[in-house]
Design an enzyme around this catalytic site. Structure first.
Site, PDB file in Angstrom:
ATOM      1  N   TYR A 157       0.835  -1.204   0.000  1.00 39.85           N
ATOM      2  CA  TYR A 157       0.000   0.000   0.000  1.00 39.85           C
ATOM      3  C   TYR A 157       0.870   1.254   0.000  1.00 39.85           C
ATOM      4  O   TYR A 157       0.670   2.176  -0.791  1.00 39.85           O
ATOM      5  CB  TYR A 157      -0.919  -0.016   1.218  1.00 39.85           C
ATOM      6  CG  TYR A 157      -1.762   1.219   1.383  1.00 39.85           C
ATOM      7  CD1 TYR A 157      -2.955   1.364   0.682  1.00 39.85           C
ATOM      8  CD2 TYR A 157      -1.371   2.245   2.242  1.00 39.85           C
ATOM      9  CE1 TYR A 157      -3.737   2.508   0.831  1.00 39.85           C
ATOM     10  CE2 TYR A 157      -2.147   3.378   2.400  1.00 39.85           C
ATOM     11  CZ  TYR A 157      -3.325   3.510   1.695  1.00 39.85           C
ATOM     12  OH  TYR A 157      -4.077   4.637   1.843  1.00 39.85           O
ATOM     13  N   LYS A 161       1.253   4.167  -2.969  1.00 42.93           N
ATOM     14  CA  LYS A 161       0.918   5.579  -2.761  1.00 42.93           C
ATOM     15  C   LYS A 161       2.124   6.483  -3.018  1.00 42.93           C
ATOM     16  O   LYS A 161       1.959   7.626  -3.476  1.00 42.93           O
ATOM     17  CB  LYS A 161       0.375   5.785  -1.342  1.00 42.93           C
ATOM     18  CG  LYS A 161      -0.955   5.072  -1.094  1.00 42.93           C
ATOM     19  CD  LYS A 161      -2.033   5.500  -2.084  1.00 42.93           C
ATOM     20  CE  LYS A 161      -3.393   4.913  -1.750  1.00 42.93           C
ATOM     21  NZ  LYS A 161      -4.458   5.369  -2.671  1.00 42.93           N
TER      22      LYS A 161
END
Length: 276
Positions: A157, A161
């Site tokens: 994750y 990002k």
């Protein structure tokens, strides 16, 4: 006309069934935009119904934000339904669970990158040409404070990002002279469908006061607070903001996370100064 008005504009928002996407869709509609609310969850219909009930214009569109065919279809649907496209908010994202570094599988990496990073790339790739036809506009991507440095999310994750932040920098340079701006929002811990399991777990053991304790405001964020930044970036108020990744995190990203003990020691020192 207000600098924050979106009157006469059309916006696509992904991940609009809940959380930040839903709050943004409602806020954009209140600002005057016609909204194509997109999500793979059929609950996105409720977002469109809420907007319509409030007198706004919205269509729901079921799609996979990481599918190129679906992204192209969403752009075409927005233009067919509302006649133009001015704003795209690539907000859909997944965590991929919370595995430790060495427990994260290649399959998890592939799924997270497909939705969180390839999805925003596809949104920019297919939305930008239509936005250019409207004499320019705004593309917004949801990144995260987890993309700024370690300590705010699981590895796949966080890396996805970080990629979004670099993506908007590349995109803004690739769109030189088009009047299409591309920016990212970096939310801190915010109560959404994605973070619900964490919030539920903390509340179940009576430790809700621990949520957001590592940021100076000492609380988690609300979807509407992130939506307010999205509205700013979508509106004429941000006409000179381009290629930026803006944290909305209660101040968390001003420092690396620190322990509760460190915070208590700091508070004691401040209290001692007040006594003096």
């Amino acid at each position: 006309m207000s600098m924050f008005s979106l009157a006469g504009k059309t916006a696509i928002i992904t991940g609009a069934a809940s959380g930040i996407g839903r709050a943004s869709a409602i806020l954009f509609a209140q600002a005057g935009a016609s909204v194509l609310a997109c999500d793979r969850d059929a609950a996105v219909e409720k977002t469109a119904e809420t907007i319509a009930a409030g007198g706004g214009k919205a269509h729901a569109f079921t799609m996979d934000a990481g599918s190129e065919a679906d992204v192209k279809a969403a752009v075409a649907e927005a233009v067919a339904a509302f006649g133009r496209l001015d704003i795209a908010f690539a907000n859909a994202g997944i965590t991929g669970g919370l595995p430790e570094f060495f427990e994260t599988t290649a399959e998890t990496w592939a799924d997270v990158l497909r939705v969180n990073l390839i999805g925003p790339f596809l949104a920019i790739k297919h939305a930008a040409p239509e936005i250019m036809k409207s004499s320019g506009g705004s593309i917004i991507c949801t990144a995260s404070v987890a993309g700024l440095r370690y300590g705010a999310g699981p590895v796949a994750y966080s890396a996805s990002k970080a990629g979004v932040i670099n993506l908007v920098q590349n995109a803004c340079q690739s769109l030189v002279g088009t009047n299409v701006r591309v920016n990212a929002i970096c939310p801190g811990l915010t109560e959404t469908g994605m973070t619900k399991p964490l919030y539920d777990q903390v509340r179940a053991v009576g430790k809700e006061d621990r949520i957001g304790q590592l940021n100076p405001l000492q609380r988690g964020g609300e979807p509407e607070e992130i939506a307010a930044m999205a509205l700013f970036l979508a509106s004429p108020a941000s006409s000179y903001v381009n290629g930026q990744a803006i944290p909305v995190d209660g101040g968390l990203s001003t420092s690396h996370p620190v322990s509760t003990a460190t915070q208590k020691a700091t508070k004691m020192a401040l209290d001692a100064l007040k006594d003096d």
